[in-house]
Scaffold this active site. Structure first.
Site, PDB file in Angstrom:
ATOM      1  N   ASP A 126       0.825  -1.210   0.000  1.00 10.95           N
ATOM      2  CA  ASP A 126       0.000   0.000   0.000  1.00 10.95           C
ATOM      3  C   ASP A 126       0.867   1.271   0.000  1.00 10.95           C
ATOM      4  OD1 ASP A 126      -2.467   1.314   0.083  1.00 10.95           O
ATOM      5  OD2 ASP A 126      -3.260  -0.027   1.623  1.00 10.95           O
ATOM      6  N   ASP A 183     -10.282   3.402  -3.805  1.00  4.68           N
ATOM      7  CA  ASP A 183     -10.962   2.180  -3.365  1.00  4.68           C
ATOM      8  C   ASP A 183     -12.380   2.057  -3.924  1.00  4.68           C
ATOM      9  OD1 ASP A 183      -8.677   2.010  -1.901  1.00  4.68           O
ATOM     10  OD2 ASP A 183      -9.665   1.759   0.038  1.00  4.68           O
TER      11      ASP A 183
HETATM   12  C1  GAL Z   1      -6.129   1.288   1.056  1.00  4.86           C
HETATM   13  C2  GAL Z   1      -6.215   0.256  -0.053  1.00  4.86           C
HETATM   14  C3  GAL Z   1      -7.303  -0.731   0.313  1.00  4.86           C
HETATM   15  C4  GAL Z   1      -6.970  -1.374   1.646  1.00  4.86           C
HETATM   16  C5  GAL Z   1      -6.774  -0.301   2.704  1.00  4.86           C
HETATM   17  C6  GAL Z   1      -6.282  -0.897   4.026  1.00  4.86           C
HETATM   18  O1  GAL Z   1      -5.122   2.186   0.765  1.00  4.86           O
HETATM   19  O2  GAL Z   1      -6.484   0.894  -1.276  1.00  4.86           O
HETATM   20  O3  GAL Z   1      -7.427  -1.696  -0.702  1.00  4.86           O
HETATM   21  O4  GAL Z   1      -5.811  -2.153   1.505  1.00  4.86           O
HETATM   22  O5  GAL Z   1      -5.837   0.656   2.295  1.00  4.86           O
HETATM   23  O6  GAL Z   1      -6.118   0.072   5.016  1.00  4.86           O
END
Ligand code: GAL
Length: 375
Positions: A126, A183
């Site tokens: 991430d 997301d």
């Molecule tokens: C976001 C990511 C998500 C999930 C989330 C967890 O940045 O795009 O898919 O992994 O973090 O905190």
């Protein structure tokens, strides 16, 4: 070679967020086998954010939360491997993960080694809490090399949400897939905005490294972490068909221990999965000069001299869409047509040439697979 075709699996985030545990992961692995998802091609069982304690241990290592994972990660990896599946985990390029847990900035090589010792086969990486002085692409280069030096083959799943023009450099970091958008949430609008935003960028997505338009929300029906209204079963089929045509990785996001028959039928649709996993891995070509509106028509070369022609209606009302075969490189002067089969109904629709007009229901689609033939 990893990711000859788009990776397929399950990820904990969409439904469970921080509510993860050894029990959940083991039951999910069981369900992958019992429901037939594994046999349909789904392979990776991936834990997302929130798996560790809030601070590194005295030895500097990230510590799996003993309340959630009492037997540790190696135990879980062994269990998942025992089911004929692969095990995925999560870290982040910044100083903390998005949910505030320890992350791999300046710990890349030791963390990668630890993941290898656990028996990890897949790392989602991430992009939250990046120090301002650090260069985004460089952080993915670091983890790419760290994984290569870890002693284990680990699929590298980058997740920087499309920043820094990710498609232009991510392949050079060794990554096998890259999130290209923010997301997804569980409604038709979120799903379609994400897909539309990438339709003109699919030429970057190919064997070895795929544009990941995010985990599936198929079958969530407004339950879980990213619930924002849900969709109907027909809309989930539209979502799945779109992800397959766009050759995105297929990471299931619903609770597969408790799925309806319709959800399972969608997630295991053999003809759609066959398109997603096509060995040629050619991008879907948008007709209509690249303008992506409510009507979307796409054309794609498939293995074995076959082709995909698909019509998606993002609007709410039925619309008649027309594909002009001139736009796919098949003018009337060619003397050729396409012998097409509807991949949802299985019905043969005969040879089409010059153009094709199709009524497409609101939030619906039509997909045809065919061969070139002489007229
Ligand atoms: C976001 C990511 C998500 C999930 C989330 C967890 O940045 O795009 O898919 O992994 O973090 O905190």
């Amino acid at each position: 070679m990893l990711a000859k075709t788009p990776p397929m699996g399950w990820n904990s985030w969409n439904t469970f967020a921080e509510n993860i545990s050894e029990e959940l992961l083991m039951e999910t692995a069981d369900a992958m086998v019992e429901t037939g998802l594994r046999d349909a091609g789904y392979e990776y069982v991936v834990i997302d954010d929130c798996w560790s304690l809030r601070e590194r241990g005295k030895d500097g290592r990230i510590v799996a939360d003993p309340a959630k994972f009492p037997h540790g990660m190696k135990y879980l990896a062994d269990y998942i491997h025992g089911k004929g599946l692969k095990f995925g985990m999560y870290s982040c390029a910044g100083t903390r993960t998005c949910a505030g847990y320890p992350s791999s900035f300046d710990h890349e090589f030791e963390d990668a080694k630890m993941f290898a010792q656990f028996g990890v086969d897949f790392l989602k990486y991430d992009f939250c809490n990046k120090p301002r002085r650090a260069d985004g692409p460089n952080l993915y280069h670091r983890m790419g090399l760290a994984l290569k030096s870890s002693g284990r083959e680990i699929l590298f799943s980058a997740c920087n949400w499309g920043s820094d023009k990710v498609e232009e450099w991510i392949r050079s970091t060794g990554a096998q897939m890259y999130r290209s958008t923010g997301d997804i949430t569980d409604n038709f609008r979120s799903m379609s905005d994400i897909a539309k935003s990438q339709m003109n960028k699919l030429a970057f997505s190919a064997q070895g490294c795929y544009n990941d338009i995010d985990m599936l929300v198929v079958g969530m029906h407004n339950r879980g972490n990213v619930a924002t209204g849900g969709m109907t079963d027909d809309e989930y089929l539209f979502h799945f068909a779109l992800w397959c045509a766009m050759q995105s990785p297929l990471m299931i996001g619903c609770d597969i221990r408790d799925m309806s028959d319709a959800t399972l039928r969608t997630l295991t649709h053999p003809e759609l999965i066959r398109i997603n996993q096509d060995a040629e891995a050619r991008p879907l070509f948008p007709l209509g000069g690249g303008k992506i509106g409510d009507d979307f028509i796409g054309f794609k070369h498939l293995e074995g001299n076959e082709f995909l022609l698909c019509f998606f209606n993002f609007g709410e009302r039925e619309r008649t869409q027309e594909a002009d075969f001139f736009d796919i490189g098949l003018p009337v002067a060619s003397g050729k047509g396409l012998a097409l089969r509807d991949i949802i109904t299985g019905g043969d629709i005969g040879v089409k040439s010059d153009y094709m007009r199709v009524p497409v229901p609101g939030h619906g689609f039509r997909m045809y697979r065919g061969k070139l033939v002489d007229l």
